[in-house]
Every structure is written in C-alpha cells, then in structure tokens.
Write an enzyme that holds these catalytic residues in place. Structure first.
Site, short mmCIF file in Angstrom:
data_model
loop_
_atom_site.label_atom_id
_atom_site.label_comp_id
_atom_site.label_asym_id
_atom_site.label_seq_id
_atom_site.Cartn_x
_atom_site.Cartn_y
_atom_site.Cartn_z
N HIS A 1 -4.34 1.89 4.82
CA HIS A 1 -3.73 0.56 4.83
C HIS A 1 -2.22 0.69 4.91
O HIS A 1 -1.58 0.91 3.88
CB HIS A 1 -4.13 -0.21 3.57
CG HIS A 1 -5.54 -0.68 3.59
ND1 HIS A 1 -5.92 -1.86 4.17
CD2 HIS A 1 -6.67 -0.10 3.14
CE1 HIS A 1 -7.22 -2.01 4.07
NE2 HIS A 1 -7.72 -0.95 3.45
N GLU B 1 -0.08 -1.55 5.21
CA GLU B 1 0.56 -2.63 4.45
C GLU B 1 0.58 -2.34 2.94
O GLU B 1 1.23 -3.05 2.18
CB GLU B 1 -0.15 -3.97 4.74
CG GLU B 1 -1.52 -4.18 4.09
CD GLU B 1 -2.69 -3.51 4.82
OE1 GLU B 1 -2.45 -2.61 5.65
OE2 GLU B 1 -3.85 -3.87 4.53
N CYS C 1 -8.42 0.10 8.82
CA CYS C 1 -9.55 0.37 7.92
C CYS C 1 -10.86 0.15 8.67
O CYS C 1 -11.14 0.84 9.64
CB CYS C 1 -9.42 -0.47 6.65
SG CYS C 1 -10.48 0.09 5.31
#
Lengths: 194, 254
Positions: free
Chosen positions: A174, A176, A76
């Site tokens: 992202h 994750e 990011c």
C-alpha cells in the site's frame, strides 16, 4: 485528473488523502466515460478476489479496465486481479498479465501483515527508491515471480510485489500507507508520461 | 524480511487523548492528530486508537477523528473501543481506518467476526483479547479486564482465527500497567496455537522487554502507551537497540 476506480472495494479514503498530500485531486468513480478520459487510473482493492470480480462485472469494469490506454496502477488486490487467475476462490482475473495468484503456505503467519523490504527494483515506478526500502503489506495471497515482475520481496520465498506490463502497473504493498517511500512511488506513477 | 512492528496506543475520550502525554515538540498534547503525526515521523510502524468515551456523540466524534488522522498520517492505523456492529465498522473504514479492533462485542456475538471478515476482508479485522491468568489458567475478561468469562484464552484465540480474524491483540491483565515486561510465555504459546499475527500488549517498561517479547514471546508486534507518551522510550532508540539484537525492524534513512 486521476480516476480512482470505485467498485465498493476497500479503503479509498487514505489513497485520496495521499494524493491530496501530493497536491493532486482525484475522482472516485465507476463511470466508464470518466475513467476513460482520466490521465491516470488507480485500481484499488481489498477483501476477497471473488466478490471483487463480481462487483467489477456488475459495473462493466472487467471489460473496461483491460482496454485502458493510460497508465493504470493496481494496488494490493488490484494488482492481483491484473493476473489471469486466483487460487482465492478459484476466480478468473482480468487476464492482463499471465500468472496465477497463490496462497502463502502455513509455514508462515497468514496474512502477512507489516513492513517488508523490497528489492530487484526495476522501471520508472521505483525511480529514486533504493533496494531494501520498506513498504506496508497486508495479504494472504501472492503473485509468484513472473516475466512482468519489477520488484520482489521475501515471505517464505521470493514473490512479486510489483508488476508492469505496457501501461499496466501493480503493487502488492500500500503506497498510501508506506510513509515517504510509498509517497515517492505514487509521485513516480503520477509523473509517468502517457 | 518482514519486520517486527512497534505500535504506540492512544487512548481517546471525546476526540482527545486521555492519559497525559509528555512530548516536547507538541503544541497541543491532547490532540490525537498531532501526536499521531509525531509518532509517524519517529517511524512508529502502526498506531492504535482506543476510544473510551461513553457519550451519545461518541460514534460521530470518533468518525470525525478517524478522518482527520487519515488525512494527516501515511502509516496504517487501527481503531477500537465499543465497536459492535457492521455499521460501526463501515463508517470507520470509509473514513480511512485500516483496521478495526473488536473485543467484548466479539465475545457476546462471535458471528460478528465472520460477518466483518466476509464484508470487509480479514485483513481489517483485529480481535482484541484481554486475559488474566488465574491458577494457571488464562481466562478471557471483558470491559477492560473487569468482567471475567469462562472462555479460555487459547481456545478463544483459535475460534477467533477460524472465524476469520486477521490479527489478535492480546493484553495480559496480569502484566498491564506493571512495566515488568510482556506475558511472553502465554504469547509464545499463542503463536504455537494460531497462525495469524499477534500483537503483544501490557507490561512494557524498558527496551529489553521489547527484545524479550519478540525473541521469547515470538510476538509479531508490540504495543505500548505510557512509555512512549512520556518519552521514557524513544522509538528510534528502541528500534536501533532491536536491530543490534538482530531483530528485524524498519529503520528508514531520510
């Protein structure tokens, strides 16, 4: 050991949990020695570019990161800060990749928030990830297409959602938070050879 | 292409889901973590946890829950309900929440929006607005829609955007619980008024309500609770229907 650079910027818990789900332990640290000796380094980021650069400078990390030799993954804002310059507050970045971070035009909603498809995927990060996979993104500023672009998405035009230069990798999304495809990308990063 | 988001909302009290859920596969339907995991598997795009407990233990219980949710799921989630300070937000974000939603506290202390955006970034600040249409005027309401204010929905939305909110969660009190569809007219007007994403909430009863809120209401995301919890609408089927209607949605093949 995987080092996650800790400079007080953003949600690192989810990243740690994502690595845990892959069976990998990580160390949240701003310590130069620990970062230098890690097998892989993850450079997260959230919030404004200016305050993030100030914090990096405070810990001396702005000097350290560009000199790292192991694989480094910016996520990011972490990806954006790999670049030379950001229009967000007219801030100087780490300068690893030549390019300027720009703001999305008001012809679209800003921030872009949600799942967007990615394409023109290149390189080892995207091994086994098919074109038009969806990743989760939240951002108001973007990196235009560059020589180092290894994945793009479209939001009022094509732009970079992944960059690679030497041992430096960056993703705008992202991983994750991007379900299975994101997990696959993290695994690919962990599997990179030194 | 950026896709439209489908967001199940879980009401939480003392760390447990409140409204009944009717999920065949769950061992413990009251466990928010198990429910969240199930929704993530069904390709919900995001989750919202709304804490309605009022105990002194509330903050700690919620923080613990957020940590357990973050450990279990790999899609983004928002936490709301009684959040009123930077300290409240900090612990939730630290424990793995992606966004927080503030409602009454933003009306009582609008500077909180600026402070949160400055400290944590606009991307994690959702302002929830409950409003009711009274004689052609949309008025903002507080305390779960019980207490009226003099604030106009559209004026307030503009102010919230200018103060740095990253997203608006708009619930129409006229539509909430009716299962008659979302407040598409007001939603479309909101979309013309502000330039941050808008989550439509209140009124979901069937699949065509979602189609309408994306097409007519121009919503960026749609939130619902009971239709998902009771299995009246399955998320994979909903997404397939939306796709048939040329609405961009995320459908991942395994």
């Amino acid at each position: 050991m995987i080092a996650i650079i800790d400079y007080g910027a953003g949600n690192t818990k989810s990243l740690q949990f994502a690595l845990e789900r892959l069976g990998v332990s990580s160390l949240l640290t701003s310590n130069e020695r620990e970062i230098r000796s890690a097998d892989k380094v993850i450079f997260p980021g959230q919030g404004a570019a200016g305050s993030a650069m100030k914090k990096l400078h405070h810990y001396g990390l702005d000097k350290l990161i560009p000199n790292l030799k192991q694989p480094v993954l910016g996520i990011c804002l972490g990806m954006q800060l790999l670049c030379e310059h950001s229009e967000e507050g007219d801030v100087k970045g780490l300068g690893i990749i030549k390019g300027t971070v720009k703001r999305f035009s008001n012809q679209v909603k800003v921030p872009q928030m949600g799942w967007n498809s990615i394409h023109d995927l290149k390189g080892p990060l995207f091994e086994g990830i098919s074109s038009n996979s969806y990743m989760y993104l939240v951002h108001s500023f973007y990196v235009p297409q560059l020589e180092e672009t290894v994945a793009t998405s479209n939001y009022n035009g094509e732009y970079s959602v992944a960059l690679q230069k030497d041992n430096f990798y960056g993703v705008q999304f992202h991983p994750e938070k991007s379900s299975r495809k994101g997990q696959l990308l993290l695994r690919n990063f962990l599997n990179l050879s030194q | 292409m950026l896709t439209k988001r489908i967001i199940p909302c879980l009401d939480i009290k003392d760390g447990r889901t409140v409204k009944g859920v009717n999920f065949v596969d769950l061992r413990d339907a009251g466990d928010p973590v198990e429910l969240a995991t199930q929704y993530a598997l069904e390709q919900a795009d995001e989750l919202v946890f709304l804490d309605i407990s009022a105990t002194e233990q509330k903050r700690k219980t919620l923080a613990d829950l957020v940590l357990r949710v973050a450990a279990a799921i790999d899609i983004p989630f928002t936490v709301g309900g009684g959040i009123s300070s930077i300290a409240d937000v900090e612990v939730l974000l630290k424990n793995g929440a992606d966004k927080v939603s503030i409602n009454s506290a933003a009306v009582k202390n609008p500077d909180l929006i600026n402070e949160l955006a400055l400290q944590f970034g606009s991307q994690c600040v959702v302002v929830a607005i409950d409003a009711k249409q009274i004689e052609n005027q949309w008025k903002v309401h507080l305390v779960g829609g019980k207490v009226p204010t003099e604030l106009d929905l559209f004026e307030w939305a503009k102010e919230v955007e200018s103060r740095g909110a990253g997203e608006i969660l708009f619930t129409s009190m006229n539509h909430d619980g009716t299962k008659q569809g979302f407040a598409n007219h007001a939603l479309a007007q909101l979309s013309e008024t502000i330039n941050i994403p808008i989550i439509a909430s209140g009124g979901a009863g069937n699949v065509s309500h979602f189609i309408d809120t994306f097409k007519e209401g121009k919503a960026d995301a749609a939130l619902a609770a009971s239709v998902f919890h009771f299995g009246e609408i399955s998320i994979p089927e909903l997404k397939n229907e939306l796709k048939q209607q040329q609405i961009a949605v995320r459908i991942e093949t395994l």
